[in-house]
Each structure stands twice: as C-alpha cells, then as structure tokens.
Design a protein around this motif. Structure first.
Motif, mmCIF file in Angstrom:
data_model
loop_
_atom_site.group_PDB
_atom_site.id
_atom_site.type_symbol
_atom_site.label_atom_id
_atom_site.label_comp_id
_atom_site.label_asym_id
_atom_site.label_seq_id
_atom_site.Cartn_x
_atom_site.Cartn_y
_atom_site.Cartn_z
ATOM 1 N N ARG A 1 1.084 -1.398 0.013
ATOM 2 C CA ARG A 1 -0.236 -0.414 -0.637
ATOM 3 C C ARG A 1 1.105 1.009 0.407
ATOM 4 N NH1 ARG A 1 -5.236 -0.474 0.254
ATOM 5 N NH2 ARG A 1 -6.064 -2.603 1.014
ATOM 6 N N ASP A 2 2.013 1.909 0.634
ATOM 7 C CA ASP A 2 2.970 2.135 0.508
ATOM 8 C C ASP A 2 3.231 2.903 -0.359
ATOM 9 O OD1 ASP A 2 2.444 3.039 3.124
ATOM 10 O OD2 ASP A 2 3.712 2.163 4.189
ATOM 11 N N ALA B 1 2.150 1.957 -3.648
ATOM 12 C CA ALA B 1 0.960 2.219 -4.191
ATOM 13 C C ALA B 1 1.028 3.595 -3.692
ATOM 14 C CB ALA B 1 -0.120 1.915 -4.184
ATOM 15 N N GLN B 2 1.158 4.053 -2.647
ATOM 16 C CA GLN B 2 1.218 5.515 -2.877
ATOM 17 C C GLN B 2 2.185 6.187 -2.660
ATOM 18 O OE1 GLN B 2 -1.843 6.951 -1.564
ATOM 19 N NE2 GLN B 2 -2.662 4.700 -1.191
ATOM 20 N N GLU B 3 3.163 5.991 -2.727
ATOM 21 C CA GLU B 3 4.444 7.008 -3.430
ATOM 22 C C GLU B 3 4.116 6.857 -4.672
ATOM 23 O OE1 GLU B 3 6.532 7.972 -2.312
ATOM 24 O OE2 GLU B 3 6.699 7.841 0.068
ATOM 25 N N ALA C 1 1.890 6.573 -6.688
ATOM 26 C CA ALA C 1 0.981 7.814 -6.927
ATOM 27 C C ALA C 1 0.705 9.877 -6.618
ATOM 28 C CB ALA C 1 -0.650 7.453 -6.183
ATOM 29 N N ARG C 2 1.517 8.958 -5.694
ATOM 30 C CA ARG C 2 2.030 10.110 -5.102
ATOM 31 C C ARG C 2 3.381 11.272 -6.259
ATOM 32 N NH1 ARG C 2 6.598 12.447 -2.696
ATOM 33 N NH2 ARG C 2 7.595 10.906 -2.346
ATOM 34 N N HIS C 3 4.069 11.026 -6.763
ATOM 35 C CA HIS C 3 4.999 10.941 -7.938
ATOM 36 C C HIS C 3 4.632 11.148 -8.844
ATOM 37 C CE1 HIS C 3 8.425 9.963 -5.791
ATOM 38 N NE2 HIS C 3 8.823 10.323 -6.383
ATOM 39 N N ASP D 1 1.004 12.523 -9.496
ATOM 40 C CA ASP D 1 0.343 13.502 -9.073
ATOM 41 C C ASP D 1 0.627 15.280 -9.028
ATOM 42 O OD1 ASP D 1 -1.553 11.737 -8.810
ATOM 43 O OD2 ASP D 1 -2.599 11.415 -6.752
ATOM 44 N N ALA E 1 0.342 -2.839 -7.252
ATOM 45 C CA ALA E 1 0.244 -1.475 -6.836
ATOM 46 C C ALA E 1 -1.081 -0.453 -7.467
ATOM 47 C CB ALA E 1 1.390 -0.746 -7.066
ATOM 48 N N LEU F 1 -4.723 0.976 -6.195
ATOM 49 C CA LEU F 1 -5.400 2.667 -6.760
ATOM 50 C C LEU F 1 -5.989 2.281 -7.510
ATOM 51 C CD1 LEU F 1 -1.329 4.367 -7.806
ATOM 52 C CD2 LEU F 1 -2.944 4.785 -6.137
ATOM 53 N N ASP G 1 -5.093 -7.456 2.180
ATOM 54 C CA ASP G 1 -4.364 -6.790 3.325
ATOM 55 C C ASP G 1 -4.964 -8.235 4.651
ATOM 56 O OD1 ASP G 1 -3.283 -4.238 2.903
ATOM 57 O OD2 ASP G 1 -5.473 -3.738 3.435
#
Length: 156
Positions: free
Chosen positions: A82-83, A85-87, A89-91, A93, A144, A148, A156
């Motif tokens: 999950r982390d 995937a979030q990283e 998405a952050r890049h 975004d 990831a 998303l 999980d």
C-alpha cells in the motif's frame, strides 16, 4: 506516468522473462486508466568489467531526463504494498511524467547514484537474485495499480 525499470544484466528467455512480461502487461492494462504506464525494461551490460561505477554510468544513460529516480537497495525503505502504491501515486500526482526504477548488478548500486536518487527502496532483508528482483518489482507495480484502482487483487 511512464515507468522504466533499468537493470544491469540481460534476462534470457525462461520462466522469469514470462513472469516479468506478464506482470508488466497487467500493470499497463490496469494502470492506463490511472495515468500509470506504460512500463518498459531497459537492460544494460558492463562488458568491460568496470564494476559499480561503470554500471552506474550505463544505468544513468537509460534514465529519461527529469525522471524521478528510485533505486533498489538492501538499505532502502521497506515499504508495504500500500505504501509503494501511495508513493507511485504521489509522484504521478506531483506531475512527474517518468519514473525510473534502478536495479544494480551483483555488487549493488554505486553510492553516488544511490545518493542522487529520490528514494531507495528495499524488497526486504533477504537477498534476491537480480533476475527475480525484476519479477518481484514488476509484480509490485501491478499490485500498486490494482490497489489504486480498488481491484480485489490485493488483500490485507
């Protein structure tokens, strides 16, 4: 955001190649609607035996200009799926159009290249063959994109 896996060494035909291609194809299909992908693998080979420094130069040439740079390193951050995937998405975004993921040779990533990276990530405390690291990384890219997109692939 296009993704490029830049790796030292050539992955020959066989089960690892089939898995790599399968996961990258899944990532491309799932990630397309999310603004992720396509993904490609760029392989470099130091035929002159220059070690990590020579490998780093070859890897750097494979990185698109202005790409975010992540290196795989045993001392890197240990992210959950999950982390990760979030990283990703952050890049995306933040407007990064390219992400380069680097896998070094048998001796790892040159310290100068590691210092230049936006992030160093680890696949865990165990050491993995470099060819399997490509497969594991490609699976995490697909996972990831699945996370998303809200797909049930990840549990999980």
């Amino acid at each position: 955001m296009r993704v490029r896996i830049c790796a030292v060494g050539r992955l020959r035909a066989g089960p690892e190649r089939l898995l790599l291609d399968d996961y990258l194809s899944r990532f491309d299909k799932t990630g397309r609607a999310l603004g992720l992908g396509p993904a490609q693998v760029v392989e470099v080979e130091d035929r002159k035996g220059g070690g990590m420094t020579a490998e780093a130069a070859l890897l750097e040439r494979a990185v698109p200009e202005a790409a975010a740079l992540w290196v795989l390193d045993e001392r890197g951050r240990k992210l959950s799926s999950r982390d990760f995937a979030q990283e990703l998405a952050r890049h995306r975004d933040d407007g990064r159009g390219e992400l380069a993921l680097m896998i070094g040779g048998a001796d790892g990533i040159d310290p100068a290249l590691r210092a230049r990276a936006d992030m160093a990530i680890s696949l865990g405390a165990m050491v993995w063959p470099h060819m399997l690291a490509r497969v594991m990384l490609s699976e995490q890219l697909y996972r990831a994109a699945s996370i998303l997109s809200g797909s049930p692939y990840h549990r999980d």
